[in-house]
Design a protein around this motif. Sequence first.
Motif, mmCIF file in Angstrom:
data_model
loop_
_atom_site.group_PDB
_atom_site.id
_atom_site.type_symbol
_atom_site.label_atom_id
_atom_site.label_comp_id
_atom_site.label_asym_id
_atom_site.label_seq_id
_atom_site.Cartn_x
_atom_site.Cartn_y
_atom_site.Cartn_z
ATOM 1 N N LEU A 342 97.040 71.155 -18.457
ATOM 2 C CA LEU A 342 98.231 71.985 -18.594
ATOM 3 C C LEU A 342 97.891 73.187 -19.462
ATOM 4 O O LEU A 342 97.396 73.013 -20.583
ATOM 5 C CB LEU A 342 99.360 71.197 -19.251
ATOM 6 N N PRO A 343 98.121 74.417 -18.998
ATOM 7 C CA PRO A 343 97.900 75.580 -19.864
ATOM 8 C C PRO A 343 98.902 75.588 -21.007
ATOM 9 O O PRO A 343 100.038 75.120 -20.869
ATOM 10 C CB PRO A 343 98.144 76.766 -18.918
ATOM 11 N N ALA A 344 98.484 76.112 -22.143
ATOM 12 C CA ALA A 344 99.357 76.211 -23.313
ATOM 13 C C ALA A 344 99.025 77.491 -24.059
ATOM 14 O O ALA A 344 97.867 77.922 -24.093
ATOM 15 C CB ALA A 344 99.173 75.008 -24.229
ATOM 16 N N VAL A 345 100.033 78.122 -24.610
ATOM 17 C CA VAL A 345 99.833 79.340 -25.397
ATOM 18 C C VAL A 345 100.504 79.144 -26.752
ATOM 19 O O VAL A 345 101.678 78.800 -26.835
ATOM 20 C CB VAL A 345 100.423 80.572 -24.689
ATOM 21 N N VAL A 352 94.197 74.856 -23.100
ATOM 22 C CA VAL A 352 94.646 73.899 -22.091
ATOM 23 C C VAL A 352 94.730 72.517 -22.717
ATOM 24 O O VAL A 352 93.959 72.184 -23.625
ATOM 25 C CB VAL A 352 93.702 73.855 -20.856
ATOM 26 N N ALA A 353 95.701 71.726 -22.269
ATOM 27 C CA ALA A 353 95.857 70.343 -22.725
ATOM 28 C C ALA A 353 95.449 69.429 -21.581
ATOM 29 O O ALA A 353 95.964 69.545 -20.472
ATOM 30 C CB ALA A 353 97.300 70.080 -23.125
ATOM 31 N N ALA A 360 87.490 60.500 -19.683
ATOM 32 C CA ALA A 360 88.467 59.850 -20.558
ATOM 33 C C ALA A 360 89.676 59.278 -19.829
ATOM 34 O O ALA A 360 90.477 58.562 -20.430
ATOM 35 C CB ALA A 360 88.935 60.841 -21.621
ATOM 36 N N GLY A 361 89.825 59.592 -18.545
ATOM 37 C CA GLY A 361 90.993 59.106 -17.816
ATOM 38 C C GLY A 361 92.236 59.890 -18.174
ATOM 39 O O GLY A 361 92.176 61.064 -18.570
ATOM 40 N N PHE A 362 93.422 59.250 -18.075
ATOM 41 C CA PHE A 362 94.697 59.920 -18.332
ATOM 42 C C PHE A 362 95.043 59.925 -19.820
ATOM 43 O O PHE A 362 94.787 58.955 -20.534
ATOM 44 C CB PHE A 362 95.829 59.243 -17.571
ATOM 45 N N SER A 363 95.642 61.040 -20.257
ATOM 46 C CA SER A 363 96.256 61.125 -21.581
ATOM 47 C C SER A 363 97.735 60.813 -21.395
ATOM 48 O O SER A 363 98.444 61.531 -20.674
ATOM 49 C CB SER A 363 96.082 62.532 -22.164
ATOM 50 N N ALA A 368 102.887 62.548 -19.493
ATOM 51 C CA ALA A 368 104.350 62.576 -19.587
ATOM 52 C C ALA A 368 104.868 64.013 -19.533
ATOM 53 O O ALA A 368 105.904 64.289 -18.904
ATOM 54 C CB ALA A 368 104.800 61.894 -20.874
ATOM 55 N N ARG A 369 104.155 64.938 -20.186
ATOM 56 C CA ARG A 369 104.545 66.346 -20.130
ATOM 57 C C ARG A 369 104.481 66.891 -18.711
ATOM 58 O O ARG A 369 105.386 67.612 -18.264
ATOM 59 C CB ARG A 369 103.638 67.183 -21.040
#
Length: 381
Positions: A342-345, A352-353, A360-363, A368-369
């Motif tokens: 997910l991009p983040a500013v 990016v998140a 690592a698989g899913f965070s 959830a976001r």
Amino acid sequence: MDAALVAEVRGHLLENPGPVTTSAVAAALQRSGRVLGSAALLELVKRISAQLAGAGPLQPLLDAPGATDLFVNGPREIWTDRGRGIEPVDISLGTEADVRALAVRLAALGGRRLDDSQPLVDVRLPDGVRLNAVLPPLSGEHTVMSFRVPRTRGFRMEELVTGGFITPAVADLLLRVLRARANFLISGGTGSGKTVLLGALLAEVDDAQRLLIVEDSRELRVDHPHVVQLAARQTNIEGAGEVSMADLVRNALRMRPDRLVVGECRGAEVRDMLTALNTGHEGGCATVHANTAESVPARLEALGALAGMSPAAVHSQLATAIDVVIHVRRHSGTREVCQVCLPAVSASGPSVAQVWSAEAGFSAENRARLDALLSTRAGTP
């Protein structure tokens, strides 16, 4: 067979265009004063036909099942990629002069000039193959050619899952991204599978939607009933007639696309792409070269600079234009999806998140976001 004889007969045939038949070659031989037996005459016809039609002796390699790339580093240094990685081919193209003549002829087939005054060419051939050629001394002692072979049809998502390109769980997530009409960006290196994944995802778009695809050179193969593909045009021999990617992106917005697709952002068109995705064109997508998903914001900054955009302008556009970044890579001879982000500013700049990675698989937090974003996009509670 005498190379000088082959060159002499070929020159005569080029001066008198027409089918390369036994009688035409015999007439050229008679003019040269040489006499050949029937077997040698047939061999000469075969060799000259190969040199004057298609990609010459390289054509069987381009037509081979699974071929994606072909590289010529010299008359006897030929490499191919049939989907298993790059491997050498035991074939000879003759002399450096033969390789150069082949490159010049192929460039002419695509409507471009290749000579000492124009020693670089990147052109789409009539059969859809993309050729990049470089002449000496820029390429050292030998003419260098790189061919990109288009697929006759695009992949489907189930094929990519079966082939190990993408895991079933990530495939399901990306199909949700598609159905929610989220804007996404596919990043990766050259030959990593960006176009493959983009084509497979677009094939899953609802048949009622109109896809407008803009590319530098047509590479995307999409199994969808309503696709319009626009391709940029380089300048002609006189230096006129250029139609840029940015021109095409702006024009595509006037063609009422349900989804705007930019085959690859590599220049000033990034400004028009980001602007379009910020003005109500949902479900848009593009590809971009980047080493990792984390380096995508910096890559977009660099491209934005080419369009006269400040870093701050790129950051503000990116914050609302791109919902998901998908990164693909070539790893151990295979290609795979390796990151979904997910991009983040923030005050410190764009980042990016990571929602998922191959390591690592899913965070849980970022998954959830993304779920919340897709639910909002899809209009569900």
